[in-house]
Design a protein around this motif. Structure first.
Motif, PDB file in Angstrom:
ATOM      1  N   GLU A  83     -80.515  12.127 -24.940  1.00 37.38           N
ATOM      2  CA  GLU A  83     -79.861  12.982 -23.599  1.00 37.38           C
ATOM      3  C   GLU A  83     -79.011  13.783 -24.215  1.00 37.38           C
ATOM      4  OE1 GLU A  83     -78.765  12.949 -18.980  1.00 37.38           O
ATOM      5  OE2 GLU A  83     -79.324  11.038 -19.955  1.00 37.38           O
ATOM      6  N   GLN A  84     -78.946  15.063 -23.811  1.00 35.83           N
ATOM      7  CA  GLN A  84     -77.730  16.092 -24.246  1.00 35.83           C
ATOM      8  C   GLN A  84     -76.491  15.681 -23.509  1.00 35.83           C
ATOM      9  OE1 GLN A  84     -79.047  18.249 -26.348  1.00 35.83           O
ATOM     10  NE2 GLN A  84     -77.372  19.652 -26.654  1.00 35.83           N
ATOM     11  N   ASP A  85     -75.367  15.625 -24.119  1.00 38.26           N
ATOM     12  CA  ASP A  85     -74.063  15.469 -23.621  1.00 38.26           C
ATOM     13  C   ASP A  85     -73.120  16.345 -24.112  1.00 38.26           C
ATOM     14  OD1 ASP A  85     -72.240  13.932 -22.148  1.00 38.26           O
ATOM     15  OD2 ASP A  85     -71.931  12.614 -23.796  1.00 38.26           O
ATOM     16  N   PRO A  86     -73.355  17.524 -23.897  1.00 39.79           N
ATOM     17  CA  PRO A  86     -72.329  18.597 -24.435  1.00 39.79           C
ATOM     18  C   PRO A  86     -70.797  18.548 -23.845  1.00 39.79           C
ATOM     19  CG  PRO A  86     -73.667  19.392 -22.471  1.00 39.79           C
ATOM     20  CD  PRO A  86     -74.172  18.131 -22.787  1.00 39.79           C
ATOM     21  N   VAL A  87     -70.165  19.209 -24.858  1.00 38.98           N
ATOM     22  CA  VAL A  87     -68.671  18.832 -24.421  1.00 38.98           C
ATOM     23  C   VAL A  87     -68.430  20.115 -23.542  1.00 38.98           C
ATOM     24  CG1 VAL A  87     -66.441  19.139 -25.263  1.00 38.98           C
ATOM     25  CG2 VAL A  87     -67.924  18.260 -26.568  1.00 38.98           C
ATOM     26  N   GLY A  88     -67.542  19.499 -22.162  1.00 44.81           N
ATOM     27  CA  GLY A  88     -67.371  20.638 -21.126  1.00 44.81           C
ATOM     28  C   GLY A  88     -66.065  21.315 -21.494  1.00 44.81           C
ATOM     29  N   ILE A  89     -65.877  22.429 -21.021  1.00 50.86           N
ATOM     30  CA  ILE A  89     -64.764  23.067 -21.159  1.00 50.86           C
ATOM     31  C   ILE A  89     -63.360  22.501 -20.736  1.00 50.86           C
ATOM     32  CG2 ILE A  89     -64.894  24.315 -18.602  1.00 50.86           C
ATOM     33  CD1 ILE A  89     -63.869  26.166 -21.940  1.00 50.86           C
ATOM     34  N   PHE A  90     -63.456  21.770 -19.901  1.00 50.90           N
ATOM     35  CA  PHE A  90     -62.345  20.846 -19.234  1.00 50.90           C
ATOM     36  C   PHE A  90     -62.108  19.676 -20.255  1.00 50.90           C
ATOM     37  CE2 PHE A  90     -63.740  23.138 -15.321  1.00 50.90           C
ATOM     38  CZ  PHE A  90     -62.586  24.128 -15.351  1.00 50.90           C
ATOM     39  N   GLU A  91     -63.019  19.425 -20.984  1.00 49.19           N
ATOM     40  CA  GLU A  91     -62.822  18.141 -22.087  1.00 49.19           C
ATOM     41  C   GLU A  91     -62.295  18.605 -23.231  1.00 49.19           C
ATOM     42  OE1 GLU A  91     -66.457  15.380 -22.067  1.00 49.19           O
ATOM     43  OE2 GLU A  91     -67.237  17.105 -21.093  1.00 49.19           O
ATOM     44  N   ILE A  92     -62.131  19.958 -23.601  1.00 44.94           N
ATOM     45  CA  ILE A  92     -61.664  20.354 -24.970  1.00 44.94           C
ATOM     46  C   ILE A  92     -60.013  20.001 -25.066  1.00 44.94           C
ATOM     47  CG2 ILE A  92     -61.022  22.411 -26.015  1.00 44.94           C
ATOM     48  CD1 ILE A  92     -63.469  23.722 -24.911  1.00 44.94           C
ATOM     49  N   PRO A  93     -59.372  20.100 -23.991  1.00 39.78           N
ATOM     50  CA  PRO A  93     -57.782  19.776 -24.325  1.00 39.78           C
ATOM     51  C   PRO A  93     -57.825  18.117 -24.750  1.00 39.78           C
ATOM     52  CG  PRO A  93     -58.181  20.917 -22.356  1.00 39.78           C
ATOM     53  CD  PRO A  93     -59.372  20.630 -22.648  1.00 39.78           C
ATOM     54  N   GLY A  94     -58.722  17.291 -24.054  1.00 40.97           N
ATOM     55  CA  GLY A  94     -58.728  15.840 -24.287  1.00 40.97           C
ATOM     56  C   GLY A  94     -59.067  15.516 -25.848  1.00 40.97           C
ATOM     57  N   LEU A  95     -60.114  16.758 -26.440  1.00 42.94           N
ATOM     58  CA  LEU A  95     -60.335  16.356 -27.964  1.00 42.94           C
ATOM     59  C   LEU A  95     -58.982  16.531 -28.779  1.00 42.94           C
ATOM     60  CD1 LEU A  95     -63.369  18.711 -27.799  1.00 42.94           C
ATOM     61  CD2 LEU A  95     -63.392  16.682 -27.540  1.00 42.94           C
ATOM     62  N   PHE A  96     -58.159  17.354 -28.594  1.00 43.95           N
ATOM     63  CA  PHE A  96     -57.057  17.606 -29.138  1.00 43.95           C
ATOM     64  C   PHE A  96     -56.115  16.172 -29.195  1.00 43.95           C
ATOM     65  CE2 PHE A  96     -57.988  21.923 -28.348  1.00 43.95           C
ATOM     66  CZ  PHE A  96     -58.033  22.551 -29.592  1.00 43.95           C
TER      67      PHE A  96
END
Length: 470
Positions: free
Chosen positions: A65-78
């Motif tokens: 199942e597709q689980d794309p990275v949301g725009i609001f999740e990007i800060p958490g990636l860093f």
């Protein structure tokens, strides 16, 4: 007229290469977008009972199942990237602080001046000699990040000879990777890959030895030409502003001669490096152990130079402070593979590339494997990690297209290796740039022609290997 000039300045400002953090953010953003575009999928994985490594099971890929990275999740990636790169970041701070203590003793300046006098009119030989020296560490113990600690010394030596920081950095970094890529006895890429391919460990060494010699020759000629150009005209340096600032600092040093304390400091450094080689080869030391060793080296060197404890602490803080930007870059760059992992598309990329290779004409399939490994290296920068993820796929794929397993290991090792010197996902590269102070954009401008030359050399050797059924 004034408005026209203002408009031109505005466009120039807009088109100017952005800060490295901005570049990395844009790459993370692009990686996040890919999680919407590339179908999610995973391979089944299992633990090898003999080695304990987690391997991919060939032919087990299936869509999930597709689980794309949301725009609001990007800060958490860093934040996740900084957390996952914490050991490298800590290593950078500790090594930076330790070497500032050693530098403050004046020993490097004394060594550099002594070496300059001994080299005389043969000073250019320092470049191939350094490349050869560091390549030995690369092809034996798999040295990569360990060599970073000697970058300040290499840069000091290069500057004393009329070259620049990029020359000094490349003498270490390119040397290390010349050995690591050729991988004669490298346990981290060739050793792991041959184990998975069920080949005798370190077999086929003769061809890798030839590759090492060719890589060193190409690198020596390339770096020497650049260094001579800089010496003839310092404005030709890719880091000319950085060099102008460094010259001001060097003038403040004045003349420095060997004193008794310098010999004790130098002895502590040499003994420390000897312990480093012993620990890596016999005790499997890695980041934390090496960081502790360099911390001890810095303190001992400071005491040998008769510094008081407070002065040692102040120098350590000053050194760590100078490496803050570079250390943060390492963590920010780690957010790129984190985005791809969380979006479940890394396995999809590997599977898609494998399917494309099968559809290529027979004469191009081996080069297709080589190109695929190069692409995968952007997503999985760890040599042993890439071997565990891709070799279980390359082995049956090679059997299918008539590529020997030894050639399959060669395509992996060369595809994994060259772009480590340019891909921003490489934490080792970012650590070296942090140690040198060379901006990533300036380094790319310098290194890309050599990477292209090496890539073509690699392609030639892979075709030869396939032709002789290596």
């Amino acid at each position: 007229m004034e408005k026209s000039n203002a408009r031109k300045k505005g466009w120039k400002s807009f088109l100017k290469i952005p800060h490295v953090f901005v570049l990395l953010f844009l790459i993370v953003l692009a990686a996040s977008v890919l999680t919407y575009v590339i179908p999610a999928g995973e391979f089944d994985r299992f633990e090898d009972p003999e080695t304990g490594r987690t391997l991919v099971e060939a032919g087990s890929y299936e869509a999930v199942e597709q689980d794309p990275v949301g725009i609001f999740e990007i800060p958490g990636l860093f934040i996740t990237g900084l957390n996952e790169a914490a050991d490298i970041i800590l290593f950078i701070f500790v090594v930076g602080g330790a070497f500032q203590i050693i530098t403050a003793t004046g020993v490097f300046d004394a060594v550099v001046r002594k070496a300059t006098a001994l080299l005389g009119n043969k000073e250019i030989l320092v470049i191939p000699l350094f490349l050869i020296l560091f390549s030995i560490g690369g092809f034996t113990i798999g040295m990569t990040v360990e060599g970073m600690a000697l970058v300040p010394l290499a840069i000091a030596l290069a500057r004393s000879l009329g070259y620049d920081a990029i020359t000094g950095l490349s003498m270490v970094l390119v040397g290390v990777y010349s050995g690591f890529i050729s991988g004669l006895l490298n346990p981290f890429n060739v050793g792991v890959a041959q184990g998975i391919a069920e080949l005798p460990i370190y077999s086929g060494l003769w061809l890798r030895a030839i590759i090492l010699v060719v890589l060193l020759l190409a690198a020596s000629v390339y770096i020497i030409r650049y260094a001579q150009r800089v010496k003839k005209d310092p404005s030709k340096s890719y880091v000319v502003e950085m060099e102008q600032n460094s010259k001001i600092d060097e003038n403040l040093l004045g003349s420095s001669k060997f004193q008794t304390r310098h010999y004790f400091v130098l002895l502590s450094v040499v003994l420390g490096l000897g312990v480093l080689v012993w620990g890596v080869m016999n005790r499997a030391w890695y980041i934390n152990d090496i960081a502790a060793l360099f911390l001890a080296m810095g303190v001992v060197a400071g005491l040998c130079a008769k510094m008081n404890p407070s002065r040692i602490a102040e120098e350590f803080i000053e050194g760590a402070k100078a490496f803050t930007l570079g250390a943060l870059i390492v963590g920010v760059a780690r957010a790129i593979p984190v985005a791809l992992e969380e979006g479940l598309i890394i396995d999809s990329v590997i599977n898609g590339l494998a399917n494309m290779i099968v559809m290529l004409p027979a004469a191009l399939q081996v080069l297709g494997v080589y190109g695929a490994q190069t692409v995968i290296n952007f997503f999985i920068n760890s040599g042993s990690g890439q071997a565990a993820a891709t070799m279980p796929i390359i082995v049956p794929l090679g059997d299918l297209i008539g590529m020997t397993r030894q050639t399959g290991v060669l395509t992996f090792q060369l595809g994994d290796g060259f772009t480590n010197l340019i891909f921003p996902t490489g934490t080792t590269l970012m650590a070296y740039l942090a140690a040198s102070g060379v901006p990533y954009v300036k380094w790319v401008k310098f290194i890309w022609p050599l990477i292209l030359i090496w890539f073509i050399i690699g392609a030639v050797f892979i075709v030869i290997a396939d032709y002789i059924q290596y």
